[in-house]
Write a protein that holds these residues in place. Structure first.
Motif, PDB file in Angstrom:
ATOM      1  N   ILE A   1      49.431  28.056  45.996  1.00 45.12           N
ATOM      2  CA  ILE A   1      49.568  29.159  46.959  1.00 45.12           C
ATOM      3  C   ILE A   1      50.997  29.687  46.915  1.00 45.12           C
ATOM      4  O   ILE A   1      51.957  28.910  46.937  1.00 45.12           O
ATOM      5  CB  ILE A   1      49.230  28.694  48.386  1.00 45.12           C
ATOM      6  N   ILE A   2      51.125  30.988  46.836  1.00 43.62           N
ATOM      7  CA  ILE A   2      52.435  31.636  46.985  1.00 43.62           C
ATOM      8  C   ILE A   2      52.384  32.427  48.288  1.00 43.62           C
ATOM      9  O   ILE A   2      51.614  33.383  48.412  1.00 43.62           O
ATOM     10  CB  ILE A   2      52.742  32.581  45.802  1.00 43.62           C
ATOM     11  N   TRP A   3      53.153  32.013  49.264  1.00 43.58           N
ATOM     12  CA  TRP A   3      53.075  32.566  50.620  1.00 43.58           C
ATOM     13  C   TRP A   3      54.202  33.567  50.863  1.00 43.58           C
ATOM     14  O   TRP A   3      55.366  33.284  50.599  1.00 43.58           O
ATOM     15  CB  TRP A   3      53.164  31.439  51.646  1.00 43.58           C
TER      16      TRP A   3
ATOM     17  N   GLU B   1      55.603  41.666  43.901  1.00 46.86           N
ATOM     18  CA  GLU B   1      56.016  40.395  43.300  1.00 46.86           C
ATOM     19  C   GLU B   1      54.810  39.532  42.948  1.00 46.86           C
ATOM     20  O   GLU B   1      54.775  38.891  41.885  1.00 46.86           O
ATOM     21  CB  GLU B   1      56.941  39.637  44.254  1.00 46.86           C
ATOM     22  N   LEU B   2      53.817  39.501  43.825  1.00 49.31           N
ATOM     23  CA  LEU B   2      52.612  38.706  43.554  1.00 49.31           C
ATOM     24  C   LEU B   2      51.885  39.242  42.320  1.00 49.31           C
ATOM     25  O   LEU B   2      51.366  38.460  41.510  1.00 49.31           O
ATOM     26  CB  LEU B   2      51.686  38.727  44.773  1.00 49.31           C
ATOM     27  N   ILE B   3      51.846  40.547  42.182  1.00 49.78           N
ATOM     28  CA  ILE B   3      51.212  41.145  41.006  1.00 49.78           C
ATOM     29  C   ILE B   3      51.986  40.772  39.741  1.00 49.78           C
ATOM     30  O   ILE B   3      51.399  40.420  38.712  1.00 49.78           O
ATOM     31  CB  ILE B   3      51.113  42.671  41.163  1.00 49.78           C
ATOM     32  N   ARG B   4      53.328  40.842  39.807  1.00 50.37           N
ATOM     33  CA  ARG B   4      54.159  40.487  38.641  1.00 50.37           C
ATOM     34  C   ARG B   4      53.954  39.028  38.240  1.00 50.37           C
ATOM     35  O   ARG B   4      54.013  38.689  37.050  1.00 50.37           O
ATOM     36  CB  ARG B   4      55.648  40.738  38.939  1.00 50.37           C
ATOM     37  N   LYS B   5      53.706  38.173  39.212  1.00 53.11           N
ATOM     38  CA  LYS B   5      53.495  36.755  38.931  1.00 53.11           C
ATOM     39  C   LYS B   5      52.081  36.457  38.449  1.00 53.11           C
ATOM     40  O   LYS B   5      51.742  35.313  38.159  1.00 53.11           O
ATOM     41  CB  LYS B   5      53.817  35.925  40.176  1.00 53.11           C
ATOM     42  N   LYS B   6      51.254  37.520  38.413  1.00 55.24           N
ATOM     43  CA  LYS B   6      49.896  37.414  37.880  1.00 55.24           C
ATOM     44  C   LYS B   6      49.064  36.361  38.616  1.00 55.24           C
ATOM     45  O   LYS B   6      48.419  35.503  37.994  1.00 55.24           O
ATOM     46  CB  LYS B   6      49.937  37.129  36.379  1.00 55.24           C
ATOM     47  N   VAL B   7      49.114  36.411  39.938  1.00 52.28           N
ATOM     48  CA  VAL B   7      48.260  35.523  40.718  1.00 52.28           C
ATOM     49  C   VAL B   7      46.804  35.869  40.433  1.00 52.28           C
ATOM     50  O   VAL B   7      46.469  36.982  40.005  1.00 52.28           O
ATOM     51  CB  VAL B   7      48.556  35.644  42.233  1.00 52.28           C
TER      52      VAL B   7
ATOM     53  N   GLY C   1      47.878  34.361  45.999  1.00 50.76           N
ATOM     54  CA  GLY C   1      48.999  34.934  46.731  1.00 50.76           C
ATOM     55  C   GLY C   1      48.542  35.312  48.132  1.00 50.76           C
ATOM     56  O   GLY C   1      47.453  35.872  48.299  1.00 50.76           O
ATOM     57  N   VAL C   2      49.348  34.985  49.116  1.00 54.11           N
ATOM     58  CA  VAL C   2      49.012  35.323  50.511  1.00 54.11           C
ATOM     59  C   VAL C   2      50.136  36.176  51.075  1.00 54.11           C
ATOM     60  O   VAL C   2      51.295  35.755  51.113  1.00 54.11           O
ATOM     61  CB  VAL C   2      48.830  34.067  51.375  1.00 54.11           C
TER      62      VAL C   2
ATOM     63  N   GLN D   1      44.055  47.807  40.654  1.00 50.17           N
ATOM     64  CA  GLN D   1      44.417  48.345  39.342  1.00 50.17           C
ATOM     65  C   GLN D   1      44.901  47.242  38.409  1.00 50.17           C
ATOM     66  O   GLN D   1      44.788  47.352  37.181  1.00 50.17           O
ATOM     67  CB  GLN D   1      45.491  49.419  39.497  1.00 50.17           C
ATOM     68  N   ALA D   2      45.451  46.177  38.997  1.00 50.50           N
ATOM     69  CA  ALA D   2      45.897  45.026  38.210  1.00 50.50           C
ATOM     70  C   ALA D   2      44.760  44.033  37.971  1.00 50.50           C
ATOM     71  O   ALA D   2      44.988  42.936  37.449  1.00 50.50           O
ATOM     72  CB  ALA D   2      47.062  44.334  38.921  1.00 50.50           C
ATOM     73  N   ASN D   3      43.533  44.431  38.347  1.00 50.55           N
ATOM     74  CA  ASN D   3      42.341  43.589  38.166  1.00 50.55           C
ATOM     75  C   ASN D   3      42.450  42.255  38.895  1.00 50.55           C
ATOM     76  O   ASN D   3      42.019  41.206  38.392  1.00 50.55           O
ATOM     77  CB  ASN D   3      42.066  43.363  36.671  1.00 50.55           C
ATOM     78  N   ILE D   4      43.033  42.295  40.099  1.00 51.83           N
ATOM     79  CA  ILE D   4      43.170  41.104  40.931  1.00 51.83           C
ATOM     80  C   ILE D   4      42.276  41.263  42.162  1.00 51.83           C
ATOM     81  O   ILE D   4      42.394  42.261  42.885  1.00 51.83           O
ATOM     82  CB  ILE D   4      44.631  40.903  41.373  1.00 51.83           C
ATOM     83  N   PRO D   5      41.370  40.320  42.412  1.00 53.58           N
ATOM     84  CA  PRO D   5      40.548  40.385  43.621  1.00 53.58           C
ATOM     85  C   PRO D   5      41.421  40.349  44.879  1.00 53.58           C
ATOM     86  O   PRO D   5      42.457  39.674  44.905  1.00 53.58           O
ATOM     87  CB  PRO D   5      39.672  39.132  43.527  1.00 53.58           C
ATOM     88  N   VAL D   6      41.006  41.080  45.910  1.00 49.55           N
ATOM     89  CA  VAL D   6      41.788  41.134  47.142  1.00 49.55           C
ATOM     90  C   VAL D   6      40.874  40.914  48.351  1.00 49.55           C
ATOM     91  O   VAL D   6      39.801  41.513  48.454  1.00 49.55           O
ATOM     92  CB  VAL D   6      42.564  42.467  47.258  1.00 49.55           C
TER      93      VAL D   6
END
Length: 334
Positions: free
Chosen positions: A64-66, A82-88, A35-36, A110-115
């Motif tokens: 890629i979700i822009w 929205e990007l978190i909900r889509k589980k990127v 996600g970008v 907190q969603a365990n997604i690298p940023v």
């Protein structure tokens, strides 16, 4: 874009030095989604960052979700949700506000997604990586150019970007590193401009020119603000008397250089910057090592950082950007 892509290959080879052996012996990677979230797509530079990522997504088995926040913090908040909900698998973020976006990074983590932060640092949060152009060097190049053109003497003004943005600080620090050595260069004004507003920059230029009609140089943290200054100088027939230099080398600034209305800009090579961010993100998401340039202190945290190159553009080498801005050919070769 041929020359840019060749330069990209050299840079990416450097990034991959620590990882290429492992990748060659590894199985074909599984597909990932990035996600970008960009602060704005209004500026030219961000379109080249997007182009770089989309040019390489298929070869890197990446979706890629822009998202374009349109300089609206509330919209960027919703975009990230929205990007978190889509589980990127990972998020690259160019923040609207470097301070307010800290809460977004915490939510992503907190969603365990690298940023990964791109172009603008997000203050006092743990980032998996930060990718920026060499903003300090931008300031050095700008100031050296201006000092040489003015023969080390004269009054100048600095148009700074948003005070909540580290890029504006770093460019200005580069400027000051040079100017502090110049006893006969006088900074008569240096002003912050919220949201990097060219409209506010125009007001600043008009005000300072009224107070200091003998000013000899104007330096700005980006192209949009310096073009606001050029607009005022053209109205007052002062383009031949006051040196101007900006940063980003956007289309308007480059065309003005070719026409002789503007003196110089620093190209931050957005295609390279975007590709570097994209490739590093894919390496992080696949658990690969990557070669960072430095580690910077960001409040309570230490962040691995990759710094991408910059280059001064003036009338003597503006031809180097004719592939990026084809309109230049009509001016250069007329």
């Amino acid at each position: 874009m041929k020359h840019i892509r060749l330069l990209y290959c050299l840079i990416i080879m450097t990034i991959l030095l620590s990882a290429c052996d492992r990748e060659m012996s590894s199985p074909v990677p599984t597909k990932i989604t990035i996600g970008v979230s960009m602060a704005s797509m209004k500026e030219d530079v961000f379109h080249f960052m997007k182009e770089a990522m989309y040019d390489n997504k298929e070869s890197n088995k990446t979706e890629i979700i822009w998202k374009d926040a349109k300089k609206d913090q509330d919209k960027q908040n919703k975009d990230v949700d929205e990007l978190i909900r889509k589980k990127v698998d990972g998020i690259i973020i160019n923040p609207v506000n470097s301070q307010k976006s800290a809460s977004l990074v915490k939510k992503i983590k907190q969603a365990n997604i690298p940023v990964i932060a791109l172009d603008r640092l997000i203050y006092n949060v743990k980032l998996d990586a930060y990718i920026e152009a060499n903003n300090f060097e931008v300031g050095i190049l700008q100031a050296n150019y201006l000092v040489e053109q003015l023969k080390h003497k004269g009054k100048i003004m600095i148009l700074k970007g948003d005070k909540n943005n580290n890029t504006a600080y770093e460019i200005t620090q580069g400027n000051k590193e040079i100017f502090k050595k110049e006893a006969n260069i006088t900074i008569v004004a240096e002003t912050w401009h919220k949201g990097w507003s060219p409209e506010l920059a125009e007001k600043t230029v008009r005000s300072i020119l009224n107070k200091h009609p003998d000013i000899k140089g104007i330096i700005a943290n980006n192209s949009n603000m310096i073009m606001a200054a050029v607009k005022v100088l053209k109205e007052k027939n002062l383009t031949d008397k006051i040196i101007t230099i900006g940063a980003d080398a956007n289309k308007e600034a480059c065309l003005a250089i070719a026409r002789g209305e503007h003196d110089a800009d620093v190209d931050k090579m957005p295609y390279i910057q975007g590709l570097t961010a994209f490739k590093i993100t894919t390496l992080i998401l696949r658990g690969r090592p990557w070669l960072f340039d430095t580690k910077i202190k960001n409040g309570d945290y230490i962040i691995a950082t990759k710094i991408t190159p910059v280059d001064l553009i003036d009338k003597y080498n503006i031809v180097n950007l004719e592939e990026r801005w084809p309109e230049l050919k009509k001016i250069i070769y007329k």
